[in-house]
Scaffold this motif. Structure first.
Motif, PDB file in Angstrom:
ATOM      1  N   ALA A   1      10.142   1.629   2.398  1.00  0.00           N
ATOM      2  CA  ALA A   1       9.469   1.533   1.101  1.00  0.00           C
ATOM      3  C   ALA A   1       8.971   2.877   0.592  1.00  0.00           C
ATOM      4  CB  ALA A   1       8.295   0.554   1.198  1.00  0.00           C
ATOM      5  N   VAL A   2       9.085   3.930   1.406  1.00  0.00           N
ATOM      6  CA  VAL A   2       8.554   5.244   1.037  1.00  0.00           C
ATOM      7  C   VAL A   2       9.701   6.134   0.571  1.00  0.00           C
ATOM      8  CG1 VAL A   2       7.256   7.265   1.816  1.00  0.00           C
ATOM      9  CG2 VAL A   2       6.724   5.003   2.757  1.00  0.00           C
ATOM     10  N   PRO A   3       9.639   6.638  -0.662  1.00  0.00           N
ATOM     11  CA  PRO A   3      10.694   7.540  -1.138  1.00  0.00           C
ATOM     12  C   PRO A   3      10.834   8.753  -0.229  1.00  0.00           C
ATOM     13  CG  PRO A   3       9.210   6.922  -2.922  1.00  0.00           C
ATOM     14  CD  PRO A   3       8.587   6.428  -1.665  1.00  0.00           C
ATOM     15  N   SER A   4      12.033   9.283  -0.154  1.00  0.00           N
ATOM     16  CA  SER A   4      12.309  10.352   0.805  1.00  0.00           C
ATOM     17  C   SER A   4      11.519  11.627   0.531  1.00  0.00           C
ATOM     18  CB  SER A   4      13.811  10.665   0.824  1.00  0.00           C
ATOM     19  OG  SER A   4      14.251  11.081  -0.453  1.00  0.00           O
ATOM     20  N   HIS A   5      11.034  11.818  -0.702  1.00  0.00           N
ATOM     21  CA  HIS A   5      10.289  13.046  -1.001  1.00  0.00           C
ATOM     22  C   HIS A   5       8.836  12.981  -0.548  1.00  0.00           C
ATOM     23  CE1 HIS A   5       9.125  10.591  -4.515  1.00  0.00           C
ATOM     24  NE2 HIS A   5       8.053  11.360  -4.563  1.00  0.00           N
ATOM     25  N   VAL A   6       8.374  11.813  -0.122  1.00  0.00           N
ATOM     26  CA  VAL A   6       6.999  11.658   0.372  1.00  0.00           C
ATOM     27  C   VAL A   6       7.029  11.647   1.894  1.00  0.00           C
ATOM     28  CG1 VAL A   6       4.955  10.171   0.411  1.00  0.00           C
ATOM     29  CG2 VAL A   6       6.334  10.359  -1.683  1.00  0.00           C
ATOM     30  N   GLY A   7       6.207  12.489   2.502  1.00  0.00           N
ATOM     31  CA  GLY A   7       6.146  12.529   3.957  1.00  0.00           C
ATOM     32  C   GLY A   7       5.356  11.369   4.514  1.00  0.00           C
ATOM     33  N   VAL A   8       5.578  11.076   5.795  1.00  0.00           N
ATOM     34  CA  VAL A   8       4.850  10.002   6.476  1.00  0.00           C
ATOM     35  C   VAL A   8       4.186  10.582   7.724  1.00  0.00           C
ATOM     36  CG1 VAL A   8       4.959   7.721   7.546  1.00  0.00           C
ATOM     37  CG2 VAL A   8       6.472   8.264   5.625  1.00  0.00           C
TER      38      VAL A   8
ATOM     39  N   ALA B   1       0.831  -1.203   0.000  1.00  0.00           N
ATOM     40  CA  ALA B   1       0.000   0.000   0.000  1.00  0.00           C
ATOM     41  C   ALA B   1       0.868   1.257   0.000  1.00  0.00           C
ATOM     42  CB  ALA B   1      -0.927  -0.006   1.211  1.00  0.00           C
ATOM     43  N   ALA B   2       1.921   1.249   0.794  1.00  0.00           N
ATOM     44  CA  ALA B   2       2.815   2.406   0.847  1.00  0.00           C
ATOM     45  C   ALA B   2       3.487   2.630  -0.499  1.00  0.00           C
ATOM     46  CB  ALA B   2       3.858   2.215   1.939  1.00  0.00           C
ATOM     47  N   GLU B   3       3.944   1.557  -1.133  1.00  0.00           N
ATOM     48  CA  GLU B   3       4.591   1.683  -2.434  1.00  0.00           C
ATOM     49  C   GLU B   3       3.625   2.193  -3.487  1.00  0.00           C
ATOM     50  OE1 GLU B   3       8.015  -1.793  -2.045  1.00  0.00           O
ATOM     51  OE2 GLU B   3       6.056  -2.289  -2.901  1.00  0.00           O
ATOM     52  N   ALA B   4       2.396   1.668  -3.474  1.00  0.00           N
ATOM     53  CA  ALA B   4       1.403   2.115  -4.454  1.00  0.00           C
ATOM     54  C   ALA B   4       1.037   3.578  -4.231  1.00  0.00           C
ATOM     55  CB  ALA B   4       0.158   1.236  -4.372  1.00  0.00           C
ATOM     56  N   ALA B   5       0.844   3.955  -2.971  1.00  0.00           N
ATOM     57  CA  ALA B   5       0.479   5.338  -2.666  1.00  0.00           C
ATOM     58  C   ALA B   5       1.602   6.300  -3.032  1.00  0.00           C
ATOM     59  CB  ALA B   5       0.134   5.466  -1.189  1.00  0.00           C
ATOM     60  N   ALA B   6       2.838   5.903  -2.765  1.00  0.00           N
ATOM     61  CA  ALA B   6       3.979   6.754  -3.101  1.00  0.00           C
ATOM     62  C   ALA B   6       4.141   6.920  -4.599  1.00  0.00           C
ATOM     63  CB  ALA B   6       5.255   6.173  -2.498  1.00  0.00           C
ATOM     64  N   GLY B   7       3.608   5.967  -5.363  1.00  0.00           N
ATOM     65  CA  GLY B   7       3.697   6.042  -6.814  1.00  0.00           C
ATOM     66  C   GLY B   7       2.676   6.962  -7.451  1.00  0.00           C
ATOM     67  N   VAL B   8       1.739   7.477  -6.656  1.00  0.00           N
ATOM     68  CA  VAL B   8       0.744   8.426  -7.157  1.00  0.00           C
ATOM     69  C   VAL B   8       1.349   9.823  -7.088  1.00  0.00           C
ATOM     70  CG1 VAL B   8      -1.535   9.428  -6.759  1.00  0.00           C
ATOM     71  CG2 VAL B   8      -1.170   6.962  -6.428  1.00  0.00           C
ATOM     72  N   GLU B   9       1.392  10.502  -8.209  1.00  0.00           N
ATOM     73  CA  GLU B   9       2.114  11.777  -8.295  1.00  0.00           C
ATOM     74  C   GLU B   9       1.614  12.807  -7.292  1.00  0.00           C
ATOM     75  OE1 GLU B   9       3.329  15.131 -11.671  1.00  0.00           O
ATOM     76  OE2 GLU B   9       1.988  13.471 -12.182  1.00  0.00           O
ATOM     77  N   SER B  10       0.314  12.813  -7.024  1.00  0.00           N
ATOM     78  CA  SER B  10      -0.248  13.844  -6.158  1.00  0.00           C
ATOM     79  C   SER B  10      -0.136  13.526  -4.667  1.00  0.00           C
ATOM     80  CB  SER B  10      -1.720  14.076  -6.511  1.00  0.00           C
ATOM     81  OG  SER B  10      -2.453  12.869  -6.458  1.00  0.00           O
TER      82      SER B  10
END
Length: 279
Positions: free
Chosen positions: A112-119, A28-37
Motif C-alpha cells: 500500500a506504500v508508494p515506492s517513493h516513500v520509505g518504510v 494509515a499507511a495509505e493516508a500517511a503516504a498521501g501527505v506530501e511531506s
C-alpha cells in the motif's frame, strides 16, 4: 537519510500518523503516504504463532498497559491473546480501534506504500517473553550471539517479505541482537532505538555500521522536554553527527517541538501527526 532541501527534518509517520489514523493499518499507511511531506512511514512488526510478520505494536491484541494478554480500556483490537501465540487468521481478522481496519500482514501494508516513500520497520519482538530480550543495552559477545539466534528466524521472514518491494527500508529496534541479525542477512540500513543510554546506543550503532540513531525527544538538548536528570550534559545530536549518524527523534506531537528539534539539528522527526511541520 539527510535533511530535505528546505532545511526541515524529514517527516516519519509514526505508525502511519497514529494520532490521526488507526495505527499500523493499511488505511494509515495509505493516508500517511498521501501527505506530501511524508518521507518515511514507521511501522512495528511482530510474528504470529504461524511465524508470519504482521504490523502491530503490542504483545497483547486487546490493548496495552498490562501484562501480555491483559485487556485495558483502550481496546486496541476486538481480539484477546498474545499476538505470537495466536494464529495468523485470527490476528489478521482483528479489528483495530473500531475502525473497520484489521491487523495487516507486513507484505500487505508494504504493497500500500508508494515506492517513493520509505518504510521504517521497527522489530518489536521475535515471539518470546520480552523480559528475556534485554532491550536498550549493548550486549556482551555471548549474549549477543545467543539472542541473535533467537531473532534470526523472524528477521529472515521480515527481510524476505521486504525484498520483494521497491521501497527504501530502514530497520530499527531497541534490541541490538535484532539489528545484528538484520545486518547478517541483508544490506538494509539499521538504527538503534533507545530510551536510556546514549553511550550504549552509539556503541551499538558503531558495531553494526548503523545509518542513524533514534533517541527519545527528552534526550535532545534544546528540545522543550529535555530531561537533564536522565541525560545530563550529553549531546546526542553532536555525538551522532560526529560519528556520521543521522538523528531521528520519537515521538513528536507539535509544530513547536519540531521547530525546536530542527534548531537542535535533528535529521528526522517521528511524529503522530502530519501537521507537525506546519505553523
Amino acid at each position: 537519510m539527510t535533511r530535505t532541501v528546505d532545511g526541515e527534518p524529514l517527516l516519519f509517520a509514526h505508525r502511519g500518523f497514529a494520532g490521526e489514523n488507526p495505527e499500523n493499518t493499511v488505511a494509515a499507511a495509505e493516508a500517511a503516504a498521501g501527505v506530501e511531506s511524508t518521507a518515511w512511514i514507521e511501522i512495528d512488526v511482530v510474528p504470529t504463532a504461524d511465524g508470519d510478520p504482521v504490523v502491530f505494536h503490542d504483545a497483547a491484541l486487546s490493548g496495552r498497559g498490562g501484562p501480555p494478554g491483559a485487556p485495558d480500556d483502550r481496546g486496541l483490537t476486538d481480539e484477546t491473546g498474545v499476538v505470537w501465540e495466536t494464529d495468523t487468521e485470527t490476528v489478521t481478522a482483528a479489528e483495530v480501534l473500531d475502525s473497520g481496519e484489521t491487523v495487516p500482514l507486513l507484505g500487505d501494508l508494504l504493497d500500500a506504500v508508494p515506492s517513493h516513500v520509505g518504510v521504517n520497520v521497527e522489530l518489536k519482538n521475535p515471539g518470546i517473553d520480552a523480559s528475556l530480550l534485554r532491550p536498550d543495552e549493548a550486549l556482551g559477545p555471548d549474549a549477543l550471539a545467543e539472542l541473535k539466534g533467537v531473532w534470526r528466524p523472524f528477521v529472515d521472514r521480515v527481510v524476505n517479505v521486504a525484498e520483494r518491494r521497491a521501497n527504501d527500508l530502514l530497520v530499527s529496534s531497541f534490541h541490538e541482537a535484532a539489528l545484528a541479525a538484520t545486518r547478517e542477512v541483508s544490506e538494509y540500513p539499521v538504527a538503534p532505538l533507545f530510551s536510556e543510554s546514549i553511550g550504549d546506543a552509539l556503541a551499538i550503532a558503531r558495531r553494526h555500521d548503523a545509518a542513524a540513531v533514534h533517541p527519545p525527544i527528552d534526550a535532545i538538548r534544546g528540545a522543550p522536554c529535555f530531561d537533564a536528570s536522565r541525560f545530563g550534559d550529553a549531546d546526542v545530536v553532536d555525538a551522532a553527527h560526529d560519528a556520521g549518524l543521522a538523528v531521528n527523534v520519537w515521538t513528536v506531537e507539535t509544530w513547536y517541538q519540531t521547530d525546536r528539534l530542527a534548531a537542535a539539528g535533528v535529521d528526522g522527526v517521528i511524529a503522530d501527526y502530519s501537521t507537525v511541520r506546519e505553523r
